[in-house]
Design an enzyme around this catalytic site. Sequence first.
Site, mmCIF file in Angstrom:
data_model
loop_
_atom_site.group_PDB
_atom_site.id
_atom_site.type_symbol
_atom_site.label_atom_id
_atom_site.label_comp_id
_atom_site.label_asym_id
_atom_site.label_seq_id
_atom_site.Cartn_x
_atom_site.Cartn_y
_atom_site.Cartn_z
ATOM 1 N N LYS A 44 0.867 -1.180 0.000
ATOM 2 C CA LYS A 44 0.000 0.000 0.000
ATOM 3 C C LYS A 44 0.898 1.222 0.000
ATOM 4 O O LYS A 44 1.696 1.426 0.923
ATOM 5 C CB LYS A 44 -0.898 -0.020 1.238
ATOM 6 C CG LYS A 44 -1.786 1.224 1.335
ATOM 7 C CD LYS A 44 -2.774 1.109 2.474
ATOM 8 C CE LYS A 44 -3.626 2.355 2.579
ATOM 9 N NZ LYS A 44 -4.597 2.268 3.677
ATOM 10 N N ARG A 53 -10.795 9.788 2.136
ATOM 11 C CA ARG A 53 -10.622 10.464 3.426
ATOM 12 C C ARG A 53 -11.725 11.491 3.648
ATOM 13 O O ARG A 53 -12.146 11.720 4.787
ATOM 14 C CB ARG A 53 -9.229 11.086 3.507
ATOM 15 C CG ARG A 53 -8.142 10.022 3.538
ATOM 16 C CD ARG A 53 -6.729 10.608 3.591
ATOM 17 N NE ARG A 53 -5.722 9.559 3.427
ATOM 18 C CZ ARG A 53 -4.434 9.798 3.246
ATOM 19 N NH1 ARG A 53 -3.983 11.043 3.221
ATOM 20 N NH2 ARG A 53 -3.584 8.789 3.101
ATOM 21 N N GLU A 57 7.722 -7.060 1.203
ATOM 22 C CA GLU A 57 6.461 -7.054 1.963
ATOM 23 C C GLU A 57 5.657 -8.326 1.666
ATOM 24 O O GLU A 57 5.049 -8.910 2.561
ATOM 25 C CB GLU A 57 5.620 -5.814 1.608
ATOM 26 C CG GLU A 57 6.161 -4.497 2.157
ATOM 27 C CD GLU A 57 5.872 -4.309 3.644
ATOM 28 O OE1 GLU A 57 5.299 -5.222 4.272
ATOM 29 O OE2 GLU A 57 6.220 -3.241 4.185
ATOM 30 N N LYS A 113 -2.155 -1.535 -3.778
ATOM 31 C CA LYS A 113 -3.030 -0.373 -3.707
ATOM 32 C C LYS A 113 -2.233 0.915 -3.790
ATOM 33 O O LYS A 113 -1.236 1.011 -3.088
ATOM 34 C CB LYS A 113 -3.776 -0.435 -2.373
ATOM 35 C CG LYS A 113 -4.639 0.756 -2.080
ATOM 36 C CD LYS A 113 -5.257 0.601 -0.719
ATOM 37 C CE LYS A 113 -6.051 1.846 -0.405
ATOM 38 N NZ LYS A 113 -6.656 1.778 0.891
ATOM 39 N N TYR A 163 -15.056 0.979 -6.868
ATOM 40 C CA TYR A 163 -16.325 1.716 -6.745
ATOM 41 C C TYR A 163 -17.132 1.605 -8.035
ATOM 42 O O TYR A 163 -18.292 1.994 -8.077
ATOM 43 C CB TYR A 163 -16.038 3.185 -6.403
ATOM 44 C CG TYR A 163 -15.214 3.302 -5.140
ATOM 45 C CD1 TYR A 163 -15.804 3.192 -3.892
ATOM 46 C CD2 TYR A 163 -13.823 3.457 -5.198
ATOM 47 C CE1 TYR A 163 -15.049 3.238 -2.735
ATOM 48 C CE2 TYR A 163 -13.052 3.500 -4.052
ATOM 49 C CZ TYR A 163 -13.670 3.390 -2.826
ATOM 50 O OH TYR A 163 -12.912 3.415 -1.682
HETATM 51 C C1 PBG Z 1 -7.024 3.565 5.585
HETATM 52 C C2 PBG Z 1 -7.566 3.277 4.236
HETATM 53 C C3 PBG Z 1 -7.475 4.173 3.158
HETATM 54 C C4 PBG Z 1 -8.129 3.570 2.085
HETATM 55 C C5 PBG Z 1 -8.608 2.325 2.520
HETATM 56 N N1 PBG Z 1 -8.225 2.153 3.872
HETATM 57 C C6 PBG Z 1 -6.923 5.533 3.060
HETATM 58 C C7 PBG Z 1 -5.645 5.895 3.677
HETATM 59 O O1 PBG Z 1 -4.733 5.075 3.832
HETATM 60 O O2 PBG Z 1 -5.535 7.062 4.045
HETATM 61 C C8 PBG Z 1 -8.265 4.227 0.747
HETATM 62 C C9 PBG Z 1 -9.255 3.691 -0.210
HETATM 63 C C10 PBG Z 1 -9.556 4.602 -1.336
HETATM 64 O O3 PBG Z 1 -8.951 5.679 -1.525
HETATM 65 O O4 PBG Z 1 -10.463 4.248 -2.104
HETATM 66 N N2 PBG Z 1 -6.876 2.542 6.465
#
Ligand code: PBG
Length: 323
Positions: free
Chosen positions: A195, A205, A233, A248, A313
Amino acid sequence: MHNRPRRNRKSAALRSLVRETRLEVSQLIYPLFLLEAKKANNPILSLPGQSQLGLEDLLQEVETSMNLGIESFVLFPAVENKHKDKTATYSYTADNFYLKTIREVKKRFPECVLMSDVAMDPYSSDGHDGYVDNNGKIDNDRTLPILAKMALAQAEAGIDILGPSDMMDGRVGYLREALDEKGYTGVSIMSYTAKYASAFYGPFRDALDSAPKGGDKKTYQMDFSNKREALREAMLDEDEGADMLMVKPALCYLDIINDLKTFSHLPIAAYNVSGEYAMVKAAGARGWINETAAMEEMLLSIRRAGADIILTYFAKDFASLKK
Ligand code: PBG
């Protein structure tokens, strides 16, 4: 000329015959946002088509999606500020609305696959995925027991797959042990393996009001310049007992998806994140691109790179197109 590649492109049926990559609706996971209410549907402005949903609206959305062939969902809670604190206590408070929703969805739709989010940020007054100490540092090892309490509460509520999205070191093994010790040997872990600290999480957010109150997430999320580090990782997550690995975001990271697919024998997921969706929706609404065509091209590219599973989405839009 004996070789004319165009011959294989001469009709729609022939193109379909030689098509190398396909995407089925059952390979999608649809992210849903929920809030504490019986009935509510608050549209998220930066995520056109997505809303924060109350329990009844969420159950309705799951039903509509299942009728389109979508079988898997990931849930994210929008938590009121009054419930947030430094240690994310609310995340494992018995019968909080997130846990209640998991129970209700599994009761109404036992055949669906339900995935959770395991991270402190939606519940943390600091807006970070880990515990913030008095010097403003994220304390990895103090975070792990909090994540384990959250994970156990979700397992108890009936979740199928846990999705640790926090990027703390050692959390997959720590969660696996905590689960097994309590008898939850059948609960899966899809690790957010690679990630990245990305600019593409903005709309998410907004949706959860979960942006960090101070600093950024670069001491735990990965640097987008790095590729070999993703393999490190992945190796650790496999060793620690992850069932599936995730990359991600998806689009700027197709090479990483491809690497993990080659390197690992586990199913590979990719998260087509909020910013990636919002860009297409915004340009589409202005008529600057063909939204539907762009969506298909995007999702197929993620699949072509090697993803077995896509969190997106666009799940309902894509499923409607295939109906
Ligand atoms: C945080 C989390 C995030 C997303 C999923 N879980 C955002 C972040 O790390 O700030 C993002 C998903 C998205 O942008 O669609 N635990």
